[in-house]
Design an enzyme around this catalytic site. Structure first.
Site, mmCIF file in Angstrom:
data_model
loop_
_atom_site.group_PDB
_atom_site.id
_atom_site.type_symbol
_atom_site.label_atom_id
_atom_site.label_comp_id
_atom_site.label_asym_id
_atom_site.label_seq_id
_atom_site.Cartn_x
_atom_site.Cartn_y
_atom_site.Cartn_z
ATOM 1 N N ASP A 1 0.135 -40.833 -7.523
ATOM 2 C CA ASP A 1 0.307 -42.260 -7.232
ATOM 3 C C ASP A 1 1.576 -42.837 -7.843
ATOM 4 O O ASP A 1 1.978 -43.950 -7.512
ATOM 5 C CB ASP A 1 -0.919 -43.044 -7.724
ATOM 6 C CG ASP A 1 -2.173 -42.688 -6.943
ATOM 7 O OD1 ASP A 1 -3.280 -42.976 -7.428
ATOM 8 O OD2 ASP A 1 -2.045 -42.095 -5.857
ATOM 9 N N ARG B 1 -10.916 -46.893 2.365
ATOM 10 C CA ARG B 1 -11.621 -45.613 2.447
ATOM 11 C C ARG B 1 -12.431 -45.329 1.192
ATOM 12 O O ARG B 1 -13.395 -44.559 1.195
ATOM 13 C CB ARG B 1 -10.724 -44.417 2.721
ATOM 14 C CG ARG B 1 -9.364 -44.426 2.275
ATOM 15 C CD ARG B 1 -8.698 -43.069 2.278
ATOM 16 N NE ARG B 1 -9.532 -41.982 1.895
ATOM 17 C CZ ARG B 1 -10.128 -41.136 2.772
ATOM 18 N NH1 ARG B 1 -9.941 -41.312 4.032
ATOM 19 N NH2 ARG B 1 -10.872 -40.162 2.343
ATOM 20 N N ASP C 1 -5.205 -41.780 6.266
ATOM 21 C CA ASP C 1 -4.318 -42.951 6.130
ATOM 22 C C ASP C 1 -2.884 -42.488 6.001
ATOM 23 O O ASP C 1 -2.570 -41.331 6.253
ATOM 24 C CB ASP C 1 -4.750 -43.847 4.959
ATOM 25 C CG ASP C 1 -4.654 -43.094 3.628
ATOM 26 O OD1 ASP C 1 -5.254 -43.553 2.657
ATOM 27 O OD2 ASP C 1 -4.016 -42.019 3.606
ATOM 28 N N VAL D 1 -0.459 -33.024 -3.919
ATOM 29 C CA VAL D 1 -1.819 -33.537 -3.715
ATOM 30 C C VAL D 1 -2.036 -34.050 -2.286
ATOM 31 O O VAL D 1 -3.025 -33.707 -1.646
ATOM 32 C CB VAL D 1 -2.149 -34.641 -4.751
ATOM 33 C CG1 VAL D 1 -3.563 -35.180 -4.545
ATOM 34 C CG2 VAL D 1 -1.989 -34.104 -6.167
ATOM 35 N N LYS E 1 -8.180 -50.094 -10.695
ATOM 36 C CA LYS E 1 -8.768 -50.144 -9.344
ATOM 37 C C LYS E 1 -9.580 -48.887 -9.081
ATOM 38 O O LYS E 1 -10.718 -48.932 -8.626
ATOM 39 C CB LYS E 1 -7.679 -50.266 -8.289
ATOM 40 C CG LYS E 1 -8.171 -49.974 -6.858
ATOM 41 C CD LYS E 1 -7.067 -50.051 -5.850
ATOM 42 C CE LYS E 1 -6.293 -48.783 -5.664
ATOM 43 N NZ LYS E 1 -6.968 -47.732 -4.899
ATOM 44 N N ASN E 2 -9.002 -47.710 -9.398
ATOM 45 C CA ASN E 2 -9.638 -46.441 -9.028
ATOM 46 C C ASN E 2 -10.802 -46.074 -9.931
ATOM 47 O O ASN E 2 -11.431 -45.040 -9.733
ATOM 48 C CB ASN E 2 -8.589 -45.331 -8.984
ATOM 49 C CG ASN E 2 -7.660 -45.531 -7.807
ATOM 50 O OD1 ASN E 2 -7.957 -46.315 -6.902
ATOM 51 N ND2 ASN E 2 -6.545 -44.845 -7.814
HETATM 52 C C1 EPZ Z 1 -8.297 -40.848 -5.442
HETATM 53 O O1 EPZ Z 1 -8.351 -40.564 -4.043
HETATM 54 C C2 EPZ Z 1 -7.530 -42.165 -5.580
HETATM 55 N N1 EPZ Z 1 -8.191 -43.198 -4.821
HETATM 56 C C3 EPZ Z 1 -6.110 -41.984 -5.046
HETATM 57 O O2 EPZ Z 1 -5.381 -43.185 -5.285
HETATM 58 C C4 EPZ Z 1 -5.426 -40.873 -5.813
HETATM 59 O O3 EPZ Z 1 -4.168 -40.625 -5.249
HETATM 60 C C5 EPZ Z 1 -6.265 -39.578 -5.710
HETATM 61 O O4 EPZ Z 1 -7.613 -39.822 -6.174
HETATM 62 C C6 EPZ Z 1 -5.675 -38.446 -6.540
HETATM 63 O O5 EPZ Z 1 -5.536 -38.830 -7.852
HETATM 64 C C7 EPZ Z 1 -9.266 -43.819 -5.355
HETATM 65 O O6 EPZ Z 1 -9.749 -43.500 -6.428
HETATM 66 C C8 EPZ Z 1 -9.861 -44.923 -4.563
HETATM 67 P P1 EPZ Z 1 -8.974 -36.623 -3.948
HETATM 68 P P2 EPZ Z 1 -9.331 -39.439 -3.463
HETATM 69 O O7 EPZ Z 1 -10.328 -36.486 -3.378
HETATM 70 O O8 EPZ Z 1 -10.588 -39.432 -4.248
HETATM 71 C C9 EPZ Z 1 -8.168 -33.293 -0.587
HETATM 72 C C10 EPZ Z 1 -4.171 -45.156 -4.734
HETATM 73 O O9 EPZ Z 1 -3.025 -45.401 -4.342
HETATM 74 N N2 EPZ Z 1 -9.631 -33.328 -0.310
HETATM 75 O O10 EPZ Z 1 -8.741 -36.221 -5.350
HETATM 76 O O11 EPZ Z 1 -9.425 -39.631 -2.001
HETATM 77 C C11 EPZ Z 1 -7.468 -34.592 -0.187
HETATM 78 O O12 EPZ Z 1 -7.184 -34.645 1.178
HETATM 79 C C12 EPZ Z 1 -4.967 -43.961 -4.149
HETATM 80 O O13 EPZ Z 1 -4.750 -45.830 -5.579
HETATM 81 C C13 EPZ Z 1 -10.150 -32.425 0.607
HETATM 82 O O14 EPZ Z 1 -9.425 -31.624 1.201
HETATM 83 O O15 EPZ Z 1 -8.466 -38.137 -3.777
HETATM 84 C C14 EPZ Z 1 -6.236 -34.570 -1.059
HETATM 85 O O16 EPZ Z 1 -5.245 -33.832 -0.450
HETATM 86 C C15 EPZ Z 1 -4.168 -43.202 -3.131
HETATM 87 N N3 EPZ Z 1 -11.476 -32.478 0.858
HETATM 88 C C16 EPZ Z 1 -6.757 -33.914 -2.326
HETATM 89 O O17 EPZ Z 1 -7.954 -33.214 -1.991
HETATM 90 C C17 EPZ Z 1 -12.327 -33.353 0.213
HETATM 91 O O18 EPZ Z 1 -13.542 -33.351 0.479
HETATM 92 C C18 EPZ Z 1 -7.057 -34.888 -3.458
HETATM 93 O O19 EPZ Z 1 -7.948 -35.856 -2.979
HETATM 94 C C19 EPZ Z 1 -11.770 -34.256 -0.718
HETATM 95 C C20 EPZ Z 1 -10.414 -34.224 -0.975
#
Ligand code: EPZ
Length: 432
Positions: free
Chosen positions: A311, A94, A118, A333, A22-23
């Protein structure tokens, strides 16, 4: 509104195949926007999120044929693309934010509804925005939308990420492939889904080096071409099957699951007492997890790849809840991922949180109860926890699980346990 009904006591046995991730697939679908013409993606999971992304692309002017039986998506991208991703779809998923980079690169302007947080965290987009600004875009927040413009195109730059964000790396990467000059993304995410996106972009004609490392270098090109691409397998679904096998003292072969994408997670299962081996099933790589006795508790710290995947947090919490001994699980995370713990406690688990640490004292068995899924992974974690609970467990808001696990109940039944779906009588009450 449906819920899962899980009868405890079964032992998972057999072979299960995982589809594409999915991701990754969601980002591959967005990346198709970067080139006029027809891109074909294969091994696409038939889940809610891919259907929502298909609809999003249609509203941008693409023709999208999603053949669930063949697990393919054909995306025909026109010369003239829409550049607005509306709230109606973005609020439901999202990950829609990943059209920001490709549309900015292709159209020089884009407006995407700002997705809220979320159930796992506030999820800001500051690194996405700062990265695009570094490439020369003007980014504003207007009426709940992120509006980015770069009328004279983007220019390569060196961008340092405060945290190896998956989403920010992907959006910046997909903008940089059509920018003038060189972009360097430092402290980039290294997930297998990032490597998969780089692979597809290179097939389209992009020039990228360092995929899978913390430093990605992108040499911008004039234009890209459509391509055919097979998605990387879903390591989170594969990991879910591995933990479910161990918890139920089962014997499961995960076909198309890549052990090299789950090294720490599988190593923890070996520490818990499972026999983990790499296998091949009809020419497809996979791995097998066999657990004879009661698992031993394992301490875990979640981290960006190659660390233990956040995850899979609900799965390791569920495993530890019936393990021998106690363990500490630390989430690094997402700040609100422990909402799951309260539901696990409803099944009788001995769990206590303190900030981003959770102490779990294992119990011989859990006891079935009505619980509710708050997100995709928490929902899957509760279903597999129900398998080791006495009596019956119902898991409400099954739609969360549908967003990431194709045919979850059917696949569980094919592995010999009793999991069904039914209308959720409580749903209305809650929505009232
Ligand atoms: C991706 O989310 C995945 N989603 C998530 O899977 C997964 O948990 C996550 O990566 C980490 O591996 C998809 O790919 C659709 P991040 P993403 O940007 O891209 C902070 C599932 O269940 N952050 O790596 O949103 C953020 O808040 C989902 O399949 C900022 O602060 O994750 C988080 O704490 C859940 N500012 C951390 O970084 C930003 O601009 C990691 O987020 C961007 C992120």
């Amino acid at each position: 509104m449906e819920r899962f009904r899980v009868v405890g006591g079964g032992r998972l046995q057999g072979v299960v195949r995982v589809t594409g991730a999915k991701n990754s697939v969601l980002k591959l679908m967005a990346a198709a926007l970067l080139a006029e013409g027809e891109t074909v993606l294969a091994d696409v999971p038939d889940i809610l999120d891919t259907r929502i992304m298909a609809e999003l692309l249609r509203r941008l002017g693409c023709r999208v044929d999603h053949d669930a039986a063949a697990a393919t998506v054909r995306i025909d991208v026109p010369g003239e693309l829409g550049s607005e991703a509306d709230y109606d779809l973005v609020r439901r998923m999202r990950a829609s934010i990943c059209v920001l980079g490709p549309l900015l690169a292709r159209c020089g302007k884009v407006s995407v509804a700002r997705p809220g947080g979320d159930n796992i965290g506030s999820r800001p987009l500051d690194m996405h925005i700062a990265g695009l600004q570094k490439l020369g875009a003007d980014v504003e927040s207007e009426h709940g939308n992120i509006v980015a413009t770069a009328p004279s195109g983007l220019t390569g730059a060196t961008i340092w990420l405060d945290f190896p964000s998956v989403g920010a790396t992907e959006n910046i990467l997909m903008a940089a492939v059509l920018a003038r000059g060189t972009t360097v993304i430092d402290n980039a995410a290294r997930e297998p889904e990032i490597v998969d996106l780089c692979l597809m972009l290179e097939q389209m004609g992009a020039r990228i080096s360092g995929a899978g490392t913390s430093t990605l270098e992108v040499e911008g090109v004039e234009r890209l071409s459509p391509t055919h691409h097979v998605s990387v397998p879903d390591r989170i679904v594969a990991g879910t099957w591995a933990y479910a096998a161990a918890m139920t003292r089962g014997d499961v072969t995960v076909r198309n699951g890549r052990a090299e994408h789950l090294e720490i997670a599988l190593d923890k299962l070996a520490t818990a007492g499972a026999d983990v081996s790499r296998v091949e099933v009809d020419g497809e790589p996979g791995f097998r997890v066999v657990m004879d006795g009661r698992p031993r508790a394992v301490d875990v710290v979640t981290l960006p790849f190659p660390g233990f995947a956040t995850d899979l947090l609900p799965m390791v919490l569920a495993l530890n809840s019936v393990a021998e001994g106690a363990a500490i699980v630390t989430e690094n995370v997402f700040e609100a991922r422990f909402m799951f713990v309260d539901e696990l406690a409803r099944l009788g688990a001995d769990v206590r949180t303190d900030g981003h640490h959770c102490l779990v004292r294992g119990r011989e068995r859990l006891s079935g109860a009505p619980v509710r899924a708050h997100d995709i992974r928490a929902g899957a974690g509760l279903v597999i926890a129900g398998l080791v609970a006495d009596g019956t467990t119902t898991v409400g808001d099954a739609y969360h699980v549908d967003r990431g696990y194709p045919g979850f109940a059917e696949q569980l039944r094919s592995l010999g346990v009793e999991v069904t779906r039914e209308t959720d009588p409580d749903a209305d009450l809650l929505d009232g």
